[in-house]
Design a protein around this motif. Structure first.
Motif, short mmCIF file in Angstrom:
data_model
loop_
_atom_site.label_atom_id
_atom_site.label_comp_id
_atom_site.label_asym_id
_atom_site.label_seq_id
_atom_site.Cartn_x
_atom_site.Cartn_y
_atom_site.Cartn_z
N VAL A 71 -2.83 7.10 -0.26
CA VAL A 71 -4.04 7.38 0.51
C VAL A 71 -3.82 8.70 1.23
O VAL A 71 -2.87 8.84 2.02
N ASP A 72 -4.68 9.67 0.96
CA ASP A 72 -4.53 11.00 1.54
C ASP A 72 -5.14 11.01 2.95
O ASP A 72 -6.36 11.13 3.11
N LEU A 73 -4.29 10.87 3.95
CA LEU A 73 -4.78 10.81 5.33
C LEU A 73 -5.39 12.14 5.77
O LEU A 73 -6.36 12.16 6.53
N ALA A 74 -4.83 13.24 5.28
CA ALA A 74 -5.34 14.55 5.66
C ALA A 74 -6.77 14.76 5.19
O ALA A 74 -7.56 15.46 5.83
N ALA A 95 -14.87 2.49 0.74
CA ALA A 95 -14.12 1.63 -0.17
C ALA A 95 -12.80 1.18 0.45
O ALA A 95 -12.37 0.03 0.26
N PHE A 96 -12.16 2.08 1.21
CA PHE A 96 -10.90 1.69 1.85
C PHE A 96 -11.15 0.79 3.05
O PHE A 96 -10.44 -0.20 3.26
N LEU A 97 -12.17 1.11 3.84
CA LEU A 97 -12.48 0.27 5.00
C LEU A 97 -12.87 -1.14 4.59
O LEU A 97 -12.75 -2.09 5.38
N ASN A 148 -9.41 -2.66 4.54
CA ASN A 148 -8.81 -2.64 5.86
C ASN A 148 -9.74 -1.95 6.84
O ASN A 148 -9.77 -0.72 6.92
N PRO A 149 -10.51 -2.73 7.59
CA PRO A 149 -11.47 -2.14 8.54
C PRO A 149 -10.81 -1.35 9.66
O PRO A 149 -11.49 -0.62 10.39
N ASN A 150 -9.47 -1.46 9.78
CA ASN A 150 -8.76 -0.65 10.78
C ASN A 150 -8.60 0.79 10.32
O ASN A 150 -8.25 1.65 11.13
N GLY A 151 -8.80 1.03 9.02
CA GLY A 151 -8.65 2.39 8.51
C GLY A 151 -7.23 2.90 8.57
O GLY A 151 -7.00 4.08 8.88
N LYS A 152 -6.27 2.03 8.29
CA LYS A 152 -4.86 2.42 8.36
C LYS A 152 -4.11 1.92 7.13
O LYS A 152 -4.53 0.98 6.46
N VAL A 153 -2.97 2.56 6.87
CA VAL A 153 -2.05 2.11 5.84
C VAL A 153 -0.76 1.65 6.51
O VAL A 153 -0.46 2.08 7.63
N PRO A 154 -0.04 0.73 5.84
CA PRO A 154 -0.20 0.24 4.48
C PRO A 154 -1.16 -0.94 4.38
O PRO A 154 -1.45 -1.60 5.39
N VAL A 155 -1.60 -1.18 3.16
CA VAL A 155 -2.37 -2.38 2.82
C VAL A 155 -1.85 -2.89 1.48
O VAL A 155 -1.61 -2.09 0.57
N VAL A 208 -5.47 -9.97 0.81
CA VAL A 208 -5.40 -8.60 1.30
C VAL A 208 -4.66 -8.62 2.63
O VAL A 208 -5.11 -9.28 3.57
N LEU A 209 -3.54 -7.94 2.69
CA LEU A 209 -2.71 -7.92 3.90
C LEU A 209 -2.68 -6.53 4.50
O LEU A 209 -2.36 -5.57 3.82
N TRP A 210 -2.99 -6.42 5.80
CA TRP A 210 -2.67 -5.21 6.54
C TRP A 210 -1.34 -5.47 7.23
O TRP A 210 -0.85 -6.59 7.24
#
Length: 205
Positions: free
Chosen positions: A30-33, A41-43, A46-53, A60-62
């Protein structure tokens, strides 16, 4: 099974465990930059908008710590111990780490490495001073614990070691103070003997 990651501290833990256990996962960067963590699609995963998932069938685990434990179970390994007392010991170190050791080390990582890399300006001197002081206090606790132990739970490598050590590969660039903590240094040298620890994101790291 898909593991969404970036080359940062928390994904490092999950990627290292996946590679160490040879779990058959597809690594999805996932390209954070570029803000891919905020894409709809990512949210959706993971609605937190963070990795890893981790996406494993209908699971689905955050959160890297939970992902590490699940990967250990999938592999039938003991990085997440099966003994209830050992599980409690691991959970203690995971909780302590999140509030203290990697919390402060992560601040130094962010201030000294991430902010300059993404154009956020110079490190916050007060934040660096406070994190350095608090990291040293936590490192003293860890150093005393590791003085007579190979790993956090004794002779057995567990997810706790992968979690607590997560910031240490960045110690030089992040100015994380380790010189006064020889047992911590020796312990991290043992982790560095693991190929997956040295290159959790693959050969290109």
């Amino acid at each position: 099974m898909k593991l969404y990651f970036s080359e940062t501290i928390n994904p490092r833990k999950a990627c290292a465990v996946a590679r160490h256990l040879n779990v058959p996962v597809e690594f999805v960067r996932v390209d954070l930059a570029q803000g891919e963590q905020h894409a709809p699609a990512f949210l959706a995963i993971n609605p937190n908008g963070k990795v890893p998932v981790l996406h494993d069938g209908d699971l689905v685990l955050w959160e890297a710590n939970a992902i590490m434990c699940h990967l250990s179970n999938v592999a039938g390994a003991d990085l997440w111990p099966k003994d209830p007392r050992a599980q409690v010991e691991v959970q203690r170190w995971l909780s302590w780490d999140a509030s203290h050791f990697t919390a402060h080390g992560g601040t130094l990582y962010f201030e000294n490495l991430i902010k300059p890399a993404i154009g956020m300006g110079a490190p916050d001197a007060a934040a660096v001073e406070g994190a350095t002081r608090m990291f040293a206090a936590s490192a003293a606790v860890l150093d005393a614990h590791l003085a007579s132990r190979k790993f956090l739970l004794g002779d057995a490598l567990t997810v706790a070691d992968f979690a607590v050590g997560a910031a240490l590969p960045y110690a030089k660039g992040a100015y994380i103070p380790l010189a006064d903590f020889p047992a911590v240094v020796r312990w991290h040298e043992r982790l560095n003997e693991l190929p997956a620890w040295r290159a959790p994101f693959g050969a290109a790291e």
